[in-house]
Write a protein that holds these residues in place. Structure first.
Motif, PDB file in Angstrom:
ATOM      1  N   PHE A  30      14.537 -21.192  19.377  1.00 54.60           N
ATOM      2  CA  PHE A  30      14.394 -19.738  19.286  1.00 54.60           C
ATOM      3  C   PHE A  30      13.728 -19.161  20.528  1.00 54.60           C
ATOM      4  CE2 PHE A  30      14.278 -16.154  16.183  1.00 54.60           C
ATOM      5  CZ  PHE A  30      15.512 -16.425  15.614  1.00 54.60           C
ATOM      6  N   LYS A  31      12.738 -19.892  21.025  1.00 53.63           N
ATOM      7  CA  LYS A  31      12.044 -19.419  22.228  1.00 53.63           C
ATOM      8  C   LYS A  31      12.996 -19.438  23.424  1.00 53.63           C
ATOM      9  CE  LYS A  31       7.694 -20.784  23.267  1.00 53.63           C
ATOM     10  NZ  LYS A  31       6.756 -21.818  23.755  1.00 53.63           N
ATOM     11  N   ALA A  32      13.807 -20.478  23.484  1.00 53.93           N
ATOM     12  CA  ALA A  32      14.770 -20.582  24.578  1.00 53.93           C
ATOM     13  C   ALA A  32      15.703 -19.369  24.570  1.00 53.93           C
ATOM     14  CB  ALA A  32      15.563 -21.880  24.454  1.00 53.93           C
ATOM     15  N   ILE A  33      16.114 -18.982  23.382  1.00 56.55           N
ATOM     16  CA  ILE A  33      17.033 -17.848  23.252  1.00 56.55           C
ATOM     17  C   ILE A  33      16.380 -16.564  23.769  1.00 56.55           C
ATOM     18  CG2 ILE A  33      18.220 -16.385  21.553  1.00 56.55           C
ATOM     19  CD1 ILE A  33      18.560 -19.061  19.884  1.00 56.55           C
ATOM     20  N   SER A  34      15.116 -16.348  23.377  1.00 58.02           N
ATOM     21  CA  SER A  34      14.398 -15.167  23.862  1.00 58.02           C
ATOM     22  C   SER A  34      14.258 -15.180  25.378  1.00 58.02           C
ATOM     23  CB  SER A  34      13.002 -15.095  23.249  1.00 58.02           C
ATOM     24  OG  SER A  34      13.076 -14.666  21.927  1.00 58.02           O
ATOM     25  N   LEU A  35      13.986 -16.364  25.908  1.00 62.77           N
ATOM     26  CA  LEU A  35      13.796 -16.460  27.356  1.00 62.77           C
ATOM     27  C   LEU A  35      15.076 -16.143  28.115  1.00 62.77           C
ATOM     28  CD1 LEU A  35      11.437 -19.548  27.575  1.00 62.77           C
ATOM     29  CD2 LEU A  35      10.933 -17.257  28.421  1.00 62.77           C
ATOM     30  N   ILE A  36      16.195 -16.617  27.580  1.00 63.05           N
ATOM     31  CA  ILE A  36      17.474 -16.327  28.233  1.00 63.05           C
ATOM     32  C   ILE A  36      17.662 -14.812  28.325  1.00 63.05           C
ATOM     33  CG2 ILE A  36      19.998 -16.532  28.037  1.00 63.05           C
ATOM     34  CD1 ILE A  36      19.478 -19.230  26.561  1.00 63.05           C
ATOM     35  N   LYS A  37      17.354 -14.127  27.199  1.00 65.72           N
ATOM     36  CA  LYS A  37      17.485 -12.666  27.190  1.00 65.72           C
ATOM     37  C   LYS A  37      16.539 -12.030  28.197  1.00 65.72           C
ATOM     38  CE  LYS A  37      18.429 -12.266  22.268  1.00 65.72           C
ATOM     39  NZ  LYS A  37      17.833 -11.768  21.034  1.00 65.72           N
ATOM     40  N   GLN A  38      15.297 -12.543  28.238  1.00 64.50           N
ATOM     41  CA  GLN A  38      14.316 -11.949  29.151  1.00 64.50           C
ATOM     42  C   GLN A  38      14.749 -12.102  30.606  1.00 64.50           C
ATOM     43  OE1 GLN A  38      10.413 -13.329  27.441  1.00 64.50           O
ATOM     44  NE2 GLN A  38       9.665 -11.660  28.707  1.00 64.50           N
ATOM     45  N   PHE A  39      15.229 -13.273  30.934  1.00 61.43           N
ATOM     46  CA  PHE A  39      15.707 -13.471  32.312  1.00 61.43           C
ATOM     47  C   PHE A  39      16.876 -12.548  32.610  1.00 61.43           C
ATOM     48  CE2 PHE A  39      13.603 -17.784  32.265  1.00 61.43           C
ATOM     49  CZ  PHE A  39      12.715 -17.472  33.274  1.00 61.43           C
ATOM     50  N   HIS A  40      17.753 -12.416  31.620  1.00 60.06           N
ATOM     51  CA  HIS A  40      18.907 -11.553  31.792  1.00 60.06           C
ATOM     52  C   HIS A  40      18.455 -10.123  32.102  1.00 60.06           C
ATOM     53  CE1 HIS A  40      23.043 -10.325  31.372  1.00 60.06           C
ATOM     54  NE2 HIS A  40      22.637  -9.329  30.594  1.00 60.06           N
ATOM     55  N   SER A  41      17.438  -9.667  31.366  1.00 55.71           N
ATOM     56  CA  SER A  41      16.976  -8.285  31.564  1.00 55.71           C
ATOM     57  C   SER A  41      16.324  -8.104  32.936  1.00 55.71           C
ATOM     58  CB  SER A  41      16.017  -7.885  30.450  1.00 55.71           C
ATOM     59  OG  SER A  41      14.773  -8.499  30.655  1.00 55.71           O
ATOM     60  N   LEU A  42      15.908  -9.188  33.547  1.00 56.29           N
ATOM     61  CA  LEU A  42      15.321  -9.093  34.882  1.00 56.29           C
ATOM     62  C   LEU A  42      16.370  -9.314  35.969  1.00 56.29           C
ATOM     63  CD1 LEU A  42      12.057 -11.135  34.230  1.00 56.29           C
ATOM     64  CD2 LEU A  42      12.181  -8.688  34.733  1.00 56.29           C
TER      65      LEU A  42
END
Lengths: 454, 449
Positions: free
Chosen positions: B327-339
């Motif tokens: 789940f954390k990995a999924i959030s991180l992917i999104k966060q990187f995407h937003s940056l």
């Protein structure tokens, strides 16, 4: 904060609180990392290996590579033989180490895996090696594990060819790569050829090259371990850590040995240099004379700040004893000495030291823990605490200046690159100690007493 | 991509995203292979990290000293009250105990505590050899509980009995046992599960929930204690942050106490807002839902300029992720995407099949997805994919540095909260500082004479 320690002592025989030691396998892993091209292998549950790698990484801030037999329920019932076999195959196939150094864990020891027999049944590729040591976690400490692994390298590999190689075998004890470098430098300045085992310099303090090396440049080479049997003399630093491997080399290859204390401070560094000098019979080079003179000069400069200051020191036994002698040389009082590692020698040696410097009212304890040390400090305080990171809670609770020295130090950087040993190490320690004491004076002094020149 | 560094047995655990979707046929949730340099810990470690943040409990590790030493104050879980959990307690079993059994020593250890400290709660962790030498830890705990009128709860966590996920389960079972006899009257509010208050993250989430008018009954286990935990059954809803460790607990609480749960994530702006809204919806609080949207939009607006100013430094950079749960990995992917960053390698220690399916659907083609990776694999894929930064834990940091790439600790050693809107700021700054540090440019320079 973090002050749960009760001042009055009470009977505590079963519960260990805030330990000043850890278990054998991590010591064995550290020793094995000091052999070039070696993959340390933990024969037990995968958690052991992960914990040890984490522990070493937190101290050295460098990767600690090691593998695990990854025991499952089955292995714990039927033995870990097939796990070890699979491990050896996978390791040689994929990671291509020169040598695999297996150490056991409490689990594999308790279920009774016979490593000698298991390794004999393993198909080891040509030119490769596999050695093992027994490191039951319920005996001794990480120091014992380091000692056992070092001895096992010798037991498996060292051979006497009958012809001397004119070298000195140096067993450095459980110290940082920075210390090993300094010990080697001193031997080089004295023009003594040597082999150091283990030697983690160039492994756990390896330089940045932009490339990740599974097996960094440093470490004692297998060929060098083999020819330890042809050394003229072994210098074994730290009786508790290095006597056993030194005896192993003596028994196996008849190499005589001399036990020396870890060369911290003036007297103990002198002992090291005299031991080397007795081999060369040549004059000690000026370079070392100069360093010694500088250290003495420094201790004279700072003596008004260190004299009669009370110190508590905890950590690994050989390190604590040598640090204690150095603070005595500085005119300080080693009020409390504690090691978590069991063994009677520690206390005897500490008491000899108190006697030698005419100290009374100092206490030393092996198999101790930091809870007890904290109780002692609450009973009668000290001016300085010296030890690894885990002392920071006591230092904060009692508001005592704290110098980090020893293992593990997981909340500071760079320490593992720099020595505590030798005259240079003495200078560094003296700076750390006076720095801590004088920072405290500055912090505590009233406005009108706050001084520019000290 | 399956080059020589990957063990034959490991190939099923690694996937490279192809065009379309392969239905994620990769393997996960299995034991590590003998002889691999696995980054993964054991059952005991899993159990310990989940329970350790319970602040007023004595955590006694029954076994030889190592297991206690390595986990002494292991994670940066913060407390608003007691500090007891930051001490290390062990029976420090010796050879004699291994031969004659450790029950006596365990009993004596518990008695020493009972007499001196009169605690309410003790956890006893059974490590690898405890079962092998035949100690009946449950019986000791039971008799000590009765004798001293306190809760002594055994945690069955021999390292060999599975992987870290099994340890999470054992910890969840211990928490269930603790709550077992307690059925407090139902109250309006939620429990936060699977947040360990690293760098004070629980406090941030609690603050958000307060802002939208949702009371928090209990936090499990960050900044929790005996009293707060036995009150947990009063809650109407469980919200699960670290799914890997706490979904099992949430399921059991649902089955046995009738408390439904939802999985949420407070990492990144989108997931934070989405989580607040979903919590309000699950609580059927329309007012809270409105407040969540307003609050979220306001915070998002505040961050706009901040993110824009950093985005230009980060856009186009490539990230590798190696974390504990899916789940954390999924959030991180999104966060990187937003940056404006692309995730090129993503791995977890304990991800589940459904996590990997989601991950596969999110990432670009050719992204490498791996389960329980070892350093050699991480190195190869980080290098092959040209990652500029690795997000991971303690064992990955030196690896990243040796490879000469930036690093961000998203595990026990995080120094700032990384959750919520504050977390977005901290995370972005941390990523930025590591990527932009001048140190990297000295790596390949020759000494100029």
């Amino acid at each position: 904060m973090l002050d749960y320690t009760k001042k009055e002592t009470y009977d505590r025989n079963a519960l260990r609180v805030n330990p000043a030691k850890t278990c054998q396998p991590v010591g064995a892993m550290y020793a094995a990392l000091g052999v070039h091209g070696c993959m340390p292998h933990s024969h037990g549950s995968q958690g052991c290996c992960a914990f040890h790698r984490m522990f070493l990484t937190r101290h050295f801030k460098d990767p600690a590579m090691a593998s695990s037999s990854s025991f499952t329920e089955g292995a714990s019932v039927f033995g870990g033989g097939s796990n070890l076999k699979t491990s050896a195959k996978n390791l040689f196939d994929i990671y291509n180490p020169k040598i695999i150094a297996v150490h056991t864990t409490c689990l594999s020891e308790t279920i009774g895996d016979d490593l000698n027999a298991l390794i004999q049944g393993i198909d080891i590729p040509e030119g490769k090696y596999m050695v093992h040591t027994n490191t039951p976690s319920y005996k001794g400490s990480h120091i014992t594990g380091f000692s056992n692994m070092t001895a096992s390298f010798i037991q498996y590999l060292s051979k006497a060819s009958g012809k001397t190689n004119r070298k000195v075998a140096i067993l450095p004890g459980f110290v940082n790569p920075g210390d090993m470098r300094e010990m080697k430098r001193i031997a080089s300045v004295m023009q003594i050829p040597y082999t150091m085992l283990p030697d983690t310099s160039g492994v756990m303090d390896s330089p940045m090259t932009g490339k990740f090396e599974l097996y960094p440049k440093g470490g004692t080479k297998v060929e060098e371990i083999k020819s330890l049997g042809d050394c003229e003399l072994t210098l074994a630093f730290g009786k508790i850590t290095s006597e056993m491997p030194a005896e192993t080399l003596y028994k196996k290859c008849n190499v005589p040995f001399k036990i020396l204390p870890l060369p911290i401070g003036i007297g103990r560094t002198d002992e090291y240099i005299m031991a080397l000098q007795s081999l060369t019979k040549a004059e000690v080079p000026y370079e070392l004379e100069e360093e010694r003179g500088q250290l003495v000069d420094i201790l004279i400069d700072i003596h008004p700040y260190t004299y009669n200051k009370k110190v508590a020191i905890f950590g690994d036994p050989d390190t604590v004893l040598s640090l204690a002698e150095f603070v005595l040389e500085m005119g300080m009082v080693p009020k409390y000495l504690v090691t978590g590692t069991p063994g009677e020698y520690f206390q005897t040696a500490a008491e000899d030291l108190f006697l030698k410097f005419g100290m009374s009212g100092c206490k030393a304890k092996a198999s101790g823990d930091l809870y007890e040390l904290h109780q002692w400090i609450k009973e009668e305080g000290v001016d300085l605490l010296i030890g690894g990171t885990h002392g920071k809670y006591i230092a904060r609770a009692e508001d005592i200046p704290f110098v980090r020295a020893g293992f593990p130090i997981i909340d500071r950087y760079i320490h593992s690159y720099l020595p505590l040993v030798g005259y240079k190490g003495g200078m560094r320690l003296a700076e750390l100690i006076t720095g801590a004491l004088m920072d405290r004076m500055d912090r505590d002094s009233a406005e009108e007493d706050f001084e520019m020149v000290m | 991509m399956m080059n020589s560094i990957v063990l034959e047995e490991r190939k099923d655990f690694i996937l490279q995203k192809q065009e379309g979707c392969q239905g994620s046929s990769m393997r996960c949730d299995a034991n590590s292979i003998s002889g691999a340099v696995s980054q993964r810990a054991c059952v005991y470690c899993g159990a310990r990290v989940v329970l350790n943040p319970i602040t007023d409990a004595f955590h006694i590790v029954h076994g030889p000293i190592g297991c206690a030493s390595y986990t002494w104050d292991i994670r940066g879980s913060l407390s608003s009250g007691d500090d007891l959990y930051r001490n290390s307690f062990s029976t420090d079993l010796r050879e004699k105990d291994v031969i004659f059994g450790g029950e006596k020593k365990l009993t004596a250890a518990i008695e020493e505590i009972a007499k001196k400290y009169h605690p309410k709660l003790i956890f006893v962790y059974a490590t690898c050899i405890v079962g092998v030498i035949g100690d009946d830890v449950e019986a000791v705990c039971k008799s000590m509980s009765a004798k001293y009128k306190m809760r002594v709860i055994p945690v069955k966590s021999p390292g060999f009995s599975g992987n870290k996920s099994v340890g999470y389960k054992m910890a969840c079972n211990a928490i269930m046992e603790l709550m077992g006899p307690h059925r407090p009257e139902k109250k309006n509010g939620v429990n936060i599960l699977g947040d360990f208050n690293l760098a004070g993250e629980v406090w941030i989430v609690k603050d958000y929930l307060k802002k939208i008018g949702i009371p928090v009954i209990s936090t499990i286990t960050g900044d929790s204690n005996y009293e707060s935990l036995i009150n947990a059954p009063a809650a109407q809803l469980n919200i699960v942050q670290c799914a890997g460790s706490s979904t099992y607990l949430a399921t059991r609480m649902e089955e046995e106490m009738g408390i439904p749960y939802i999985k949420i994530s407070f990492y990144g702006i989108e997931d934070t807002i989405d989580s607040l809204v979903r919590i309000a919806e699950a609580m059927k609080e329309e007012a809270a839902r409105r407040k969540a949207v307003e609050f979220g939009e306001a915070e998002k607006a505040k961050l706009r300029n901040f993110l824009e100013s950093y985005r230009k430094n980060l856009v186009g950079k490539k990230a590798a992720i190696y974390v504990g749960g899916g789940f954390k990995a999924i959030s991180l992917i999104k966060q990187f995407h937003s940056l404006g960053m692309e995730t090129v390698v993503v791995g977890t220690q304990t991800g589940k099949k459904e996590d990997y399916e989601v991950i596969e659907s999110m990432v670009n083609e050719n992204t490498v997805i791996l389960d329980d990776a070892n350093p050699a694999e991480l190195e190869t894929f980080i290098r092959d994919k040209g990652a500029d930064i690795l997000v991971g834990g303690v064992k990955e940091r030196p690896l990243a540095y040796k490879l000469g790439i930036a690093f961000c600790d998203h595990n026990h050693e995080r120094k700032h909260p990384l959750c919520g809107f504050e977390g977005v700021v901290n995370f972005t700054k941390e990523i930025n500082l590591s990527l932009l540090s001048p140190v990297w440019k000295y790596i390949k320079q020759e000494v100029v004479v």
